[in-house]
Design a protein around this motif. Structure first.
Motif, PDB file in Angstrom:
ATOM      1  N   LYS A   8       0.834  -1.208   0.000  1.00  7.58           N
ATOM      2  CA  LYS A   8       0.000   0.000   0.000  1.00  7.58           C
ATOM      3  C   LYS A   8       0.865   1.253   0.000  1.00  7.58           C
ATOM      4  O   LYS A   8       0.577   2.218  -0.718  1.00  7.58           O
ATOM      5  N   ALA A   9       1.891   1.266   0.827  1.00  5.60           N
ATOM      6  CA  ALA A   9       2.761   2.435   0.913  1.00  5.60           C
ATOM      7  C   ALA A   9       3.509   2.666  -0.397  1.00  5.60           C
ATOM      8  O   ALA A   9       3.698   3.815  -0.831  1.00  5.60           O
ATOM      9  N   ALA A  10       3.921   1.595  -1.037  1.00  3.84           N
ATOM     10  CA  ALA A  10       4.677   1.714  -2.290  1.00  3.84           C
ATOM     11  C   ALA A  10       3.795   2.150  -3.452  1.00  3.84           C
ATOM     12  O   ALA A  10       4.286   2.734  -4.420  1.00  3.84           O
ATOM     13  N   ALA A  11       2.499   1.854  -3.368  1.00  3.63           N
ATOM     14  CA  ALA A  11       1.558   2.216  -4.442  1.00  3.63           C
ATOM     15  C   ALA A  11       0.486   3.149  -3.888  1.00  3.63           C
ATOM     16  O   ALA A  11      -0.701   3.013  -4.190  1.00  3.63           O
ATOM     17  N   ALA A  12       0.905   4.113  -3.071  1.00  2.76           N
ATOM     18  CA  ALA A  12      -0.028   4.947  -2.316  1.00  2.76           C
ATOM     19  C   ALA A  12      -1.009   5.710  -3.203  1.00  2.76           C
ATOM     20  O   ALA A  12      -2.204   5.775  -2.909  1.00  2.76           O
ATOM     21  N   ALA A  13      -0.526   6.295  -4.283  1.00  2.00           N
ATOM     22  CA  ALA A  13      -1.411   7.083  -5.147  1.00  2.00           C
ATOM     23  C   ALA A  13      -2.462   6.191  -5.800  1.00  2.00           C
ATOM     24  O   ALA A  13      -3.646   6.564  -5.881  1.00  2.00           O
ATOM     25  N   ASP A  14      -2.052   5.023  -6.266  1.00  2.00           N
ATOM     26  CA  ASP A  14      -3.009   4.093  -6.880  1.00  2.00           C
ATOM     27  C   ASP A  14      -4.012   3.587  -5.849  1.00  2.00           C
ATOM     28  O   ASP A  14      -5.206   3.469  -6.141  1.00  2.00           O
ATOM     29  N   TRP A  15      -3.518   3.283  -4.652  1.00  2.00           N
ATOM     30  CA  TRP A  15      -4.404   2.809  -3.588  1.00  2.00           C
ATOM     31  C   TRP A  15      -5.441   3.882  -3.227  1.00  2.00           C
ATOM     32  O   TRP A  15      -6.635   3.594  -3.112  1.00  2.00           O
ATOM     33  N   ASP A  16      -4.995   5.122  -3.091  1.00  2.00           N
ATOM     34  CA  ASP A  16      -5.922   6.198  -2.738  1.00  2.00           C
ATOM     35  C   ASP A  16      -6.964   6.425  -3.833  1.00  2.00           C
ATOM     36  O   ASP A  16      -8.121   6.751  -3.538  1.00  2.00           O
ATOM     37  N   SER A  17      -6.569   6.261  -5.093  1.00  2.00           N
ATOM     38  CA  SER A  17      -7.531   6.444  -6.185  1.00  2.00           C
ATOM     39  C   SER A  17      -8.653   5.422  -6.120  1.00  2.00           C
ATOM     40  O   SER A  17      -9.756   5.665  -6.618  1.00  2.00           O
ATOM     41  N   TYR A  18      -8.376   4.308  -5.483  1.00  2.00           N
ATOM     42  CA  TYR A  18      -9.345   3.225  -5.308  1.00  2.00           C
ATOM     43  C   TYR A  18     -10.197   3.424  -4.057  1.00  2.00           C
ATOM     44  O   TYR A  18     -11.428   3.510  -4.126  1.00  2.00           O
ATOM     45  N   VAL A  19      -9.565   3.548  -2.894  1.00  3.90           N
ATOM     46  CA  VAL A  19     -10.333   3.576  -1.645  1.00  3.90           C
ATOM     47  C   VAL A  19     -10.981   4.931  -1.381  1.00  3.90           C
ATOM     48  O   VAL A  19     -11.920   5.021  -0.577  1.00  3.90           O
ATOM     49  N   GLU A  20     -10.511   6.001  -2.051  1.00  2.00           N
ATOM     50  CA  GLU A  20     -11.101   7.326  -1.890  1.00  2.00           C
ATOM     51  C   GLU A  20     -11.895   7.738  -3.130  1.00  2.00           C
ATOM     52  O   GLU A  20     -12.202   8.917  -3.307  1.00  2.00           O
ATOM     53  N   HIS A  21     -12.237   6.780  -3.949  1.00  2.00           N
ATOM     54  CA  HIS A  21     -12.951   7.079  -5.197  1.00  2.00           C
ATOM     55  C   HIS A  21     -14.302   7.740  -4.906  1.00  2.00           C
ATOM     56  O   HIS A  21     -14.910   7.515  -3.851  1.00  2.00           O
ATOM     57  N   GLY A  22     -14.780   8.513  -5.878  1.00  2.00           N
ATOM     58  CA  GLY A  22     -16.073   9.167  -5.725  1.00  2.00           C
ATOM     59  C   GLY A  22     -17.216   8.199  -5.465  1.00  2.00           C
ATOM     60  O   GLY A  22     -18.165   8.523  -4.736  1.00  2.00           O
ATOM     61  N   PHE A  23     -17.144   7.018  -6.044  1.00  2.00           N
ATOM     62  CA  PHE A  23     -18.168   5.998  -5.805  1.00  2.00           C
ATOM     63  C   PHE A  23     -18.221   5.657  -4.316  1.00  2.00           C
ATOM     64  O   PHE A  23     -19.306   5.564  -3.722  1.00  2.00           O
ATOM     65  N   VAL A  24     -17.054   5.488  -3.711  1.00  2.00           N
ATOM     66  CA  VAL A  24     -16.986   5.149  -2.283  1.00  2.00           C
ATOM     67  C   VAL A  24     -17.502   6.309  -1.439  1.00  2.00           C
ATOM     68  O   VAL A  24     -18.287   6.107  -0.497  1.00  2.00           O
ATOM     69  N   ARG A  25     -17.089   7.521  -1.759  1.00  2.00           N
ATOM     70  CA  ARG A  25     -17.532   8.683  -0.991  1.00  2.00           C
ATOM     71  C   ARG A  25     -19.040   8.855  -1.084  1.00  2.00           C
ATOM     72  O   ARG A  25     -19.709   9.118  -0.076  1.00  2.00           O
ATOM     73  N   GLN A  26     -19.591   8.692  -2.285  1.00  2.00           N
ATOM     74  CA  GLN A  26     -21.034   8.845  -2.454  1.00  2.00           C
ATOM     75  C   GLN A  26     -21.807   7.716  -1.779  1.00  2.00           C
ATOM     76  O   GLN A  26     -22.897   7.937  -1.238  1.00  2.00           O
ATOM     77  N   MET A  27     -21.249   6.519  -1.805  1.00  2.00           N
ATOM     78  CA  MET A  27     -21.904   5.430  -1.086  1.00  2.00           C
ATOM     79  C   MET A  27     -21.908   5.746   0.402  1.00  2.00           C
ATOM     80  O   MET A  27     -22.909   5.511   1.093  1.00  2.00           O
ATOM     81  N   GLY A  28     -20.818   6.291   0.902  1.00  2.00           N
ATOM     82  CA  GLY A  28     -20.730   6.604   2.317  1.00  2.00           C
ATOM     83  C   GLY A  28     -21.722   7.660   2.761  1.00  2.00           C
ATOM     84  O   GLY A  28     -22.339   7.532   3.829  1.00  2.00           O
ATOM     85  N   ASP A  29     -21.881   8.726   1.961  1.00  2.00           N
ATOM     86  CA  ASP A  29     -22.802   9.788   2.383  1.00  2.00           C
ATOM     87  C   ASP A  29     -24.232   9.553   1.905  1.00  2.00           C
ATOM     88  O   ASP A  29     -25.120  10.380   2.159  1.00  2.00           O
ATOM     89  N   GLY A  30     -24.444   8.424   1.206  1.00  2.00           N
ATOM     90  CA  GLY A  30     -25.804   8.057   0.791  1.00  2.00           C
ATOM     91  C   GLY A  30     -26.285   8.715  -0.476  1.00  2.00           C
ATOM     92  O   GLY A  30     -27.445   8.531  -0.862  1.00  2.00           O
ATOM     93  N   SER A  31     -25.415   9.488  -1.153  1.00  2.00           N
ATOM     94  CA  SER A  31     -25.838  10.202  -2.357  1.00  2.00           C
ATOM     95  C   SER A  31     -25.631   9.397  -3.643  1.00  2.00           C
ATOM     96  O   SER A  31     -25.985   9.870  -4.727  1.00  2.00           O
ATOM     97  N   LEU A  32     -25.055   8.207  -3.546  1.00  2.00           N
ATOM     98  CA  LEU A  32     -24.798   7.401  -4.742  1.00  2.00           C
ATOM     99  C   LEU A  32     -26.119   7.039  -5.410  1.00  2.00           C
ATOM    100  O   LEU A  32     -27.014   6.469  -4.769  1.00  2.00           O
ATOM    101  N   PRO A  33     -26.279   7.359  -6.702  1.00  2.00           N
ATOM    102  CA  PRO A  33     -27.521   7.008  -7.383  1.00  2.00           C
ATOM    103  C   PRO A  33     -27.749   5.493  -7.385  1.00  2.00           C
ATOM    104  O   PRO A  33     -26.795   4.723  -7.533  1.00  2.00           O
ATOM    105  N   GLU A  34     -29.001   5.105  -7.231  1.00  2.00           N
ATOM    106  CA  GLU A  34     -29.302   3.676  -7.201  1.00  2.00           C
ATOM    107  C   GLU A  34     -28.869   2.990  -8.492  1.00  2.00           C
ATOM    108  O   GLU A  34     -28.423   1.837  -8.472  1.00  2.00           O
ATOM    109  N   GLY A  35     -28.989   3.691  -9.630  1.00  2.00           N
ATOM    110  CA  GLY A  35     -28.582   3.102 -10.898  1.00  2.00           C
ATOM    111  C   GLY A  35     -27.104   2.764 -10.935  1.00  2.00           C
ATOM    112  O   GLY A  35     -26.701   1.752 -11.508  1.00  2.00           O
ATOM    113  N   ALA A  36     -26.286   3.617 -10.309  1.00  2.00           N
ATOM    114  CA  ALA A  36     -24.853   3.351 -10.251  1.00  2.00           C
ATOM    115  C   ALA A  36     -24.578   2.117  -9.403  1.00  2.00           C
ATOM    116  O   ALA A  36     -23.761   1.262  -9.770  1.00  2.00           O
TER     117      ALA A  36
END
Length: 221
Positions: A8-36
């Motif tokens: 994870k540390a060696a591929a930090a930018a790639d890892w962050d692009s995955y775990v901090e993706h907009g899909f994840v953020r929207q799922m977390g705050d409940g705004s992710l469209p049901e279609g997505a």
């Protein structure tokens, strides 16, 4: 620091692009469209079919019973835990398991799953498990973080079933076991000279995971 944290540390930018993706953020705050979420979930069902094949390949690649049992446990987690969640959630939209299995694979689904299978076919057991790790352990970390952030609000959350499943103890144990097994394989087969190759593989898998989230978001646009 175990091998997973080193990767994870060696591929930090790639890892962050995955775990901090907009899909994840929207799922977390409940705004992710049901279609997505629906597009993602159907594709993830197909994704899991290919990952089950990857664990079957891991059993074939294993040279001892411990590794074989680890592959069996991973296969069981997919067939008996994760896929049941997908069937249950997709059933709310009237989709049967037969319809899920018959759905066409999206390009992002093909890209990641075949990448993992190719790592297993062309490489050794360590290569295969490094390619699997961002998905297996990443989902556990993402869900645990979302659950902690939401606290009591998870009860009425639109994606509480997904978050609850992956943050729940059965799946968290799957992730812990995967990390320990990855450590065992690294102790057996990894040299420091090889680490950079594994980190590149881990980074590629993380980018493909981010592309998988993006596929879901694009479906709602």
């Amino acid at each position: 620091m175990d091998i997973f944290d080193r990767l994870k540390a060696a591929a930090a930018a790639d890892w962050d692009s995955y775990v901090e993706h907009g899909f994840v953020r929207q799922m977390g705050d409940g705004s992710l469209p049901e279609g997505a979420f629906r597009t993602y979930l159907v594709q993830d069902y197909l994704f899991l079919i290919q990952f089950a094949r990857a664990y079957a390949l891991a059993a074939y690649k294993s040279r001892n019973l411990t590794d074989m049992r680890a592959a069996k446990a991973g296969l069981s987690a997919i067939l008996d835990l994760e896929m049941d969640l997908h069937v249950r959630l997709c059933g709310r939209w009237g989709l049967s398991p037969e319809q899920l299995e018959a759905a066409p694979e999206h390009q992002a689904t093909v890209a990641y799953t075949r990448f993992v299978l190719d790592c297993g076919v062309s490489g050794d057991l360590l290569d295969l498990h490094v390619a699997l790790a961002p998905c297996i352990v990443g989902y556990a970390e993402i869900a645990a973080r979302l659950k902690a952030d939401l606290g009591p609000a998870l009860e009425g959350h639109p994606y509480r079933d997904w978050i609850g499943e992956y943050a729940g103890e059965p799946y968290q144990q799957v992730a812990r076991d995967a990390r320990r097994h990855l450590d065992t394989l690294a102790a057996r087969a990894m040299t420091e000279a090889r680490f950079s190759e594994l980190a590149a593989l881990f980074g590629q898998a993380s980018r493909l995971e981010a592309d998988f989230w993006q596929m879901g978001l694009a479906a709602a646009e």
